[in-house]
Scaffold this active site. Structure first.
Site, PDB file in Angstrom:
ATOM      1  N   ASP A  57       0.821  -1.206   0.000  1.00  0.00           N
ATOM      2  CA  ASP A  57       0.000   0.000   0.000  1.00  0.00           C
ATOM      3  C   ASP A  57       0.861   1.265   0.000  1.00  0.00           C
ATOM      4  OD1 ASP A  57      -2.291  -1.468  -0.078  1.00  0.00           O
ATOM      5  OD2 ASP A  57      -2.824  -1.182   2.025  1.00  0.00           O
ATOM      6  N   GLY A  58       2.070   1.191   0.587  1.00  0.00           N
ATOM      7  CA  GLY A  58       2.972   2.342   0.552  1.00  0.00           C
ATOM      8  C   GLY A  58       3.370   2.699  -0.865  1.00  0.00           C
ATOM      9  N   ASN A 130      -4.854   8.616   1.954  1.00  0.00           N
ATOM     10  CA  ASN A 130      -5.189   7.967   3.219  1.00  0.00           C
ATOM     11  C   ASN A 130      -5.507   8.958   4.332  1.00  0.00           C
ATOM     12  OD1 ASN A 130      -5.210   5.275   2.621  1.00  0.00           O
ATOM     13  ND2 ASN A 130      -3.289   4.779   3.638  1.00  0.00           N
ATOM     14  N   THR A 171      -9.130   2.526   7.196  1.00  0.00           N
ATOM     15  CA  THR A 171      -8.657   1.183   7.568  1.00  0.00           C
ATOM     16  C   THR A 171      -7.150   1.164   7.819  1.00  0.00           C
ATOM     17  OG1 THR A 171      -8.505   0.639   5.204  1.00  0.00           O
ATOM     18  CG2 THR A 171     -10.502  -0.054   6.359  1.00  0.00           C
ATOM     19  N   ALA A 172      -6.543   2.344   7.924  1.00  0.00           N
ATOM     20  CA  ALA A 172      -5.092   2.425   8.133  1.00  0.00           C
ATOM     21  C   ALA A 172      -4.790   2.964   9.535  1.00  0.00           C
ATOM     22  CB  ALA A 172      -4.466   3.288   7.036  1.00  0.00           C
ATOM     23  N   SER A 176      -6.162   1.920  13.669  1.00  0.00           N
ATOM     24  CA  SER A 176      -5.309   1.443  14.757  1.00  0.00           C
ATOM     25  C   SER A 176      -5.412   2.317  15.999  1.00  0.00           C
ATOM     26  CB  SER A 176      -3.848   1.369  14.284  1.00  0.00           C
ATOM     27  OG  SER A 176      -3.308   2.664  14.101  1.00  0.00           O
TER      28      SER A 176
END
Length: 275
Positions: A57-58, A130, A171-172, A176
């Site tokens: 994803d990065g 993001n 969701t990133a 968390s």
């Protein structure tokens, strides 16, 4: 019928060059067989029809930054860990590319947010697919962040930081830190505190047409801002403005791919070890 006039650009994970090289060769060989031109890590994307991100994803976020407001569709091939954005497996490369060349796919439009500092664009790429995170620099003391929505005072966050996340970024990092999962195309943004020093401060979801303004106070008189992980130092007193960008990031998805099935597969959403 396959369009033979296409030009594809390929961006790869620079930290996994040796591991990814065989996949790059597979992609290039496939495109060559179909008379499609391929460009590896080009600085310019003039006349490029589609971008392939080969990594995690990065790498996808890097490709999205390179594409910017050109709105060139991006296909993510996963050679990382989770691969929420880059969700094509290496074993699926040729099959997925066949669908792409036959234009048998969907385009998902994903919201982008933009950062301004004191009313001006920041020096680095100001756009995030993001999230944009405001974070403390030192290891000990928290920072104070006054937040305003459309000019109206929201709250003064006493925390280690604050995350402004798009649905894509929900969701990133935001997740968390206890933020909610937001379905793409829902027209929302989420403001999630990082380790808030108060039990009555919780994430809040707002309309993505809102303009968010932040004033940061820090004991060290400076702080960090991370735009999709690209961090920079800013000085105390800098007024930050975050708003929806004028363009979208276009993700290439096969027609049988669905968001909730991705949640189940990638995040083990709803999994019950008793069953």
């Amino acid at each position: 019928m396959i369009d033979n006039q296409l030009v594809f650009a390929i961006y790869v994970n620079a930290f996994k060059q040796q591991e990814i090289q065989p996949l790059v060769e597979r992609v290039v060989a496939f495109l060559d067989r179909h008379s499609v031109s391929s460009l590896i890590e080009p600085d310019e994307l003039t006349n490029v029809d589609l971008v392939i991100s080969l990594g995690g994803d990065g790498t996808f976020l890097k490709a999205a930054c390179m594409v910017g407001e050109r709105e060139i569709p991006i296909l993510g091939i996963n050679k990382g860990r989770l691969g929420f954005l880059a969700d094509v497996l290496p074993s699926e490369i040729e099959d997925v590319l066949e669908h792409v060349l036959r234009r048998d796919y969907m385009i998902e439009n994903h919201t982008v947010i933009k950062l301004e500092a004191d009313g001006e664009c920041v020096d680095c790429c100001p756009f995030a697919l993001n999230d944009i995170a405001v974070l403390k620099r030192d290891t000990a003391s928290m920072i104070s962040i006054k937040a305003y929505i459309n000019g109206e005072f929201l709250v003064n966050y006493q925390a280690d930081g604050l995350i402004i996340a798009t649905p894509t970024g929900s969701t990133a990092y935001s997740l968390s830190n206890g933020g909610p999962i937001i379905v793409p195309q829902s027209g929302s943004l989420c403001i999630t505190p990082v380790a808030p020093h108060s039990l009555n401060i919780r994430p809040i979801v707002i309309n993505d047409t809102s303009v968010i303004e932040l004033e940061v106070c820090s004991r060290s008189h400076n702080f960090l801002v991370a735009i999709d992980g690209r961090s920079m130092k800013l000085t105390e007193g800098t007024r930050l403005t975050i708003r929806k960008a004028d363009y979208m990031v276009k993700l290439v998805k096969l027609k049988n791919q669905r968001y909730f099935s991705t949640l189940h597969r990638k995040l083990m959403w709803g999994a019950d070890s008793r069953q």
